[in-house]
Scaffold this motif. Structure first.
Motif, mmCIF file in Angstrom:
data_model
loop_
_atom_site.group_PDB
_atom_site.id
_atom_site.type_symbol
_atom_site.label_atom_id
_atom_site.label_comp_id
_atom_site.label_asym_id
_atom_site.label_seq_id
_atom_site.Cartn_x
_atom_site.Cartn_y
_atom_site.Cartn_z
ATOM 1 N N THR A 289 0.559 -1.592 -0.097
ATOM 2 C CA THR A 289 0.891 -0.058 0.129
ATOM 3 C C THR A 289 1.021 0.904 -0.080
ATOM 4 O O THR A 289 0.656 2.038 -0.869
ATOM 5 N N GLY A 290 1.582 1.317 0.298
ATOM 6 C CA GLY A 290 2.588 2.563 0.974
ATOM 7 C C GLY A 290 3.613 2.885 -0.319
ATOM 8 O O GLY A 290 3.824 3.791 -0.351
ATOM 9 N N GLU A 291 3.980 1.665 -1.542
ATOM 10 C CA GLU A 291 4.515 2.301 -2.467
ATOM 11 C C GLU A 291 3.303 2.840 -3.360
ATOM 12 O O GLU A 291 3.910 3.272 -4.552
ATOM 13 N N GLY A 292 2.442 2.724 -3.229
ATOM 14 C CA GLY A 292 0.842 4.175 -3.917
ATOM 15 C C GLY A 292 2.327 4.943 -4.282
ATOM 16 O O GLY A 292 1.692 6.211 -4.814
ATOM 17 N N VAL A 293 2.303 5.677 -2.507
ATOM 18 C CA VAL A 293 2.616 6.888 -2.762
ATOM 19 C C VAL A 293 4.119 6.781 -2.486
ATOM 20 O O VAL A 293 4.097 7.493 -2.797
ATOM 21 N N PHE A 294 5.128 6.181 -1.611
ATOM 22 C CA PHE A 294 6.497 6.664 -2.616
ATOM 23 C C PHE A 294 6.574 4.923 -2.859
ATOM 24 O O PHE A 294 7.052 4.152 -2.116
ATOM 25 N N GLU A 295 7.144 5.057 -3.824
ATOM 26 C CA GLU A 295 7.496 3.335 -5.504
ATOM 27 C C GLU A 295 8.167 3.232 -5.407
ATOM 28 O O GLU A 295 9.031 1.973 -5.268
ATOM 29 N N HIS A 296 9.272 4.425 -4.198
ATOM 30 C CA HIS A 296 10.822 3.232 -3.524
ATOM 31 C C HIS A 296 11.073 2.938 -2.472
ATOM 32 O O HIS A 296 11.887 3.013 -2.266
ATOM 33 N N LEU A 297 10.261 2.722 -1.996
ATOM 34 C CA LEU A 297 9.525 2.857 -0.646
ATOM 35 C C LEU A 297 10.699 1.428 -0.068
ATOM 36 O O LEU A 297 11.153 0.840 0.506
ATOM 37 N N ARG A 298 10.874 0.849 -1.046
ATOM 38 C CA ARG A 298 11.517 -0.648 -0.746
ATOM 39 C C ARG A 298 13.049 -0.472 -0.486
ATOM 40 O O ARG A 298 14.186 -1.275 -0.155
ATOM 41 N N ASP A 299 13.051 0.602 -1.222
ATOM 42 C CA ASP A 299 15.173 0.499 -1.044
ATOM 43 C C ASP A 299 15.303 1.431 0.378
ATOM 44 O O ASP A 299 16.560 1.147 0.588
ATOM 45 N N TYR A 300 14.481 2.038 1.355
ATOM 46 C CA TYR A 300 14.740 2.082 2.596
ATOM 47 C C TYR A 300 14.709 0.573 3.696
ATOM 48 O O TYR A 300 14.039 0.271 3.070
#
Length: 541
Positions: A289-300
């Motif tokens: 769900t969070g990737e919808g707002v910050f698409e590179h979320l998994r980089d953190y």
């Protein structure tokens, strides 16, 4: 054996309980608060730390929205050092319902919540990590709030007016005579001593445990614990609070805190409020769900995952979980159940804790023939450290450390720490680099009678809550603090045992996300402590 007494005894050391203690104390009512663990150990610290503008509730619950925006303004004023005035942003991305925007704007206007539309270009300039699928953005007066700090400052404020509190003091019985509460039986969870506390009124502010406390008096309280899982990332993904502009759902709030960001939250009805377990499935739902707002979320890198239990009040026949009201309820058990001398408060949210306490005490105070008005919105929680004092003390702290310490400690404790730093140069050593916590500050907090473990010190100083999650400061702090505790928790009899328990608690939040960068960090931690101290898997070899 009766060992203590107070006119009012409050059960529960979360935001609601400490707010009631402060309110009653300022009205001149003798009040004592008890908490079975350390203060702020439940939902008041296990949430995303959002200071609501009310915009999240503008469509479904305008009363709650109005309360939030009013209390938002008050808390910024009386608790300046607890609030980071980040402002907030509500955003829609491709795929979100565009028809939700109009009723949301209408609800905000009717609730008194200011909004400002931001162009896509401006939004991406302000928050460059936002998804390029951004469609629309609005600015609102959200903020971030430190639940630990604000709750402890409420306690400090209450103490100035005679309010008292006891940590690690658990209610185990309610003593009733002729349908009147006479006293409660408690257990000291450090010494294991059991004794009675006499009172005229018992206040049940135990949050998700309110049903259990009510049961001790032979009553029912329909509290439905709702577990919310959250993810802490190792840096600020955004500088503002970012909400998804849609019907409230899981994983649609990002809140920056200091050097980290918290993503939340889920809503799962659970039978046991002690259940703060988390799973990879919950994390994955939030991440998707969070990737919808910050698409590179998994980089953190994920620092840890944690969960808290919301105390939702669910009247018979009503829905629980995400659909349950976020409002609060006051129950006068004399009127409802014929039991004199007991009241319950449950539900609500952190942003409105002060208002909840005010309305509750407006009902309680007349029972004691007290006509004093609430003054909690008029007076700052604690006096601020004067700029001149901070400037003079800057030479004893690391870079930026003086402001952080002044914010954490308040004027009285700050003066004590500065005196120690000046007279004992060796205490200037920084034990926690992430949060700039010196040895002198650790010593000052560890020596307090309410400190019994390194975890207690952590909640007051933020030691171990930064990006390394205690990798480096756990040992240092345990070695310094453990010898200063007046009484020690079971399993914390020496610095190594205390350090092990501290790390085990941190490990609990890492286990569900043991992959990628988080796994590499965890392996480094395991290697350090296993090789140096033979600490492995929670066991001492």
């Amino acid at each position: 054996m009766v060992k203590d007494k107070a006119t009012v005894v409050i059960v529960g050391g979360g935001a609601t309980g400490v707010g009631i203690l402060r309110d009653l104390s300022m009205r001149g009512i003798d009040a004592l608060l008890i908490e079975k663990l350390d203060m702020v150990n439940g939902a008041s610290s296990r949430y995303h730390g959002l200071l609501h503008s009310g915009a999240r509730y503008a469509v479904k619950d305008q009363e709650a929205a109005r309360e939030c925006i009013e209390e938002n303004t008050i808390l910024r004023r009386i608790g300046k050092s607890c609030v980071e005035a980040t402002t907030g942003m509500f955003v829609q991305v491709e795929g979100d319902d565009p028809d939700f925007v109009e009723p949301w704007l209408k609800g905000c206007k009717e609730s008194g919540i200011p909004t400002r539309e931001i162009s896509k270009e401006e939004a991406l300039r302000i928050e460059p990590n936002l998804s390029r699928k951004l469609v629309v953005a609005y600015e609102v007066p959200d903020g971030a709030i430190d639940g630990f700090r604000m709750s402890w400052q409420n306690l400090q404020s209450a103490a100035r007016y005679g309010g008292r509190y006891k940590t690690y003091t658990e209610i185990i019985g309610v003593n009733i005579e002729n349908a009147v509460v006479k006293s409660i039986t408690v257990r000291d969870n450090v010494t294991k001593e059991e004794y009675e506390i006499e009172c005229e009124i018992l206040v049940n502010a135990a949050g998700p445990w309110a049903g259990q406390v009510a049961h001790m008096a032979g009553l029912e309280c329909n509290v439905s614990p709702s577990k919310g899982t959250l993810i802490a990332f190792n840096q600020r993904i955004s500088n503002r609070v970012v909400n998804r502009l849609r019907k409230p759902s899981n994983g649609d709030i990002f809140v920056p805190h200091g050097s980290i960001t918290i993503l939340g939250t889920s809503s799962i009805t659970i039978p046991d409020p002690e259940d703060t377990s988390t799973s990879w499935e919950e994390v994955e739902e939030l991440m998707k769900t969070g990737e919808g707002v910050f698409e590179h979320l998994r980089d953190y890198r994920i620092l840890r995952v944690f969960a808290g239990s919301r105390p939702l009040y669910v009247p018979k026949g009503a829905e629980g979980g995400r659909n349950a009201s976020r409002g609060f309820v006051t129950i006068d058990h004399e009127k409802e159940d014929g039991l004199k001398g007991m009241m319950t408060i449950c539900g609500g949210k952190f942003t409105t804790y002060r208002l909840m306490a005010e309305k509750f005490c407006d009902v309680l105070a007349p029972k004691l023939h007290n006509t004093a008005k609430c003054r909690t919105a008029e007076e700052d929680l604690v006096p601020e450290v004067p700029e001149a004092e901070k400037k003079a003390a800057r030479q004893y702290f690391p870079s930026y450390g003086v402001n952080l310490a002044a914010t954490r400690l308040g004027v009285d404790k700050f003066g004590d720490v500065v005196k120690t730093l000046k007279e004992q140069p060796e205490t200037r050593e920084v034990l926690c680099e992430c949060e700039n916590v010196t040895m002198a500050e650790i010593q000052r907090i560890a020596a307090e009678p309410t400190s019994h473990s390194v975890a207690d010190v952590r909640r007051r100083t933020r030691m171990g809550m930064g990006t390394c999650q205690g990798n480096y400061c756990a040992l240092r702090s345990a070695a310094v603090a453990n010898k200063l505790f007046k009484n020690k928790l079971e399993g914390c009899n020496d610095s190594l045992g205390d350090m092990k328990n501290f790390l085990q608690a941190r490990w609990k939040g890492i286990t569900p996300v043991m992959a990628g960068k988080t796994l590499r960090e965890a392996e480094m931690t395991r290697g350090m402590y296993e090789l140096l101290f033979n600490v492995n898997g929670g066991r001492r070899g």
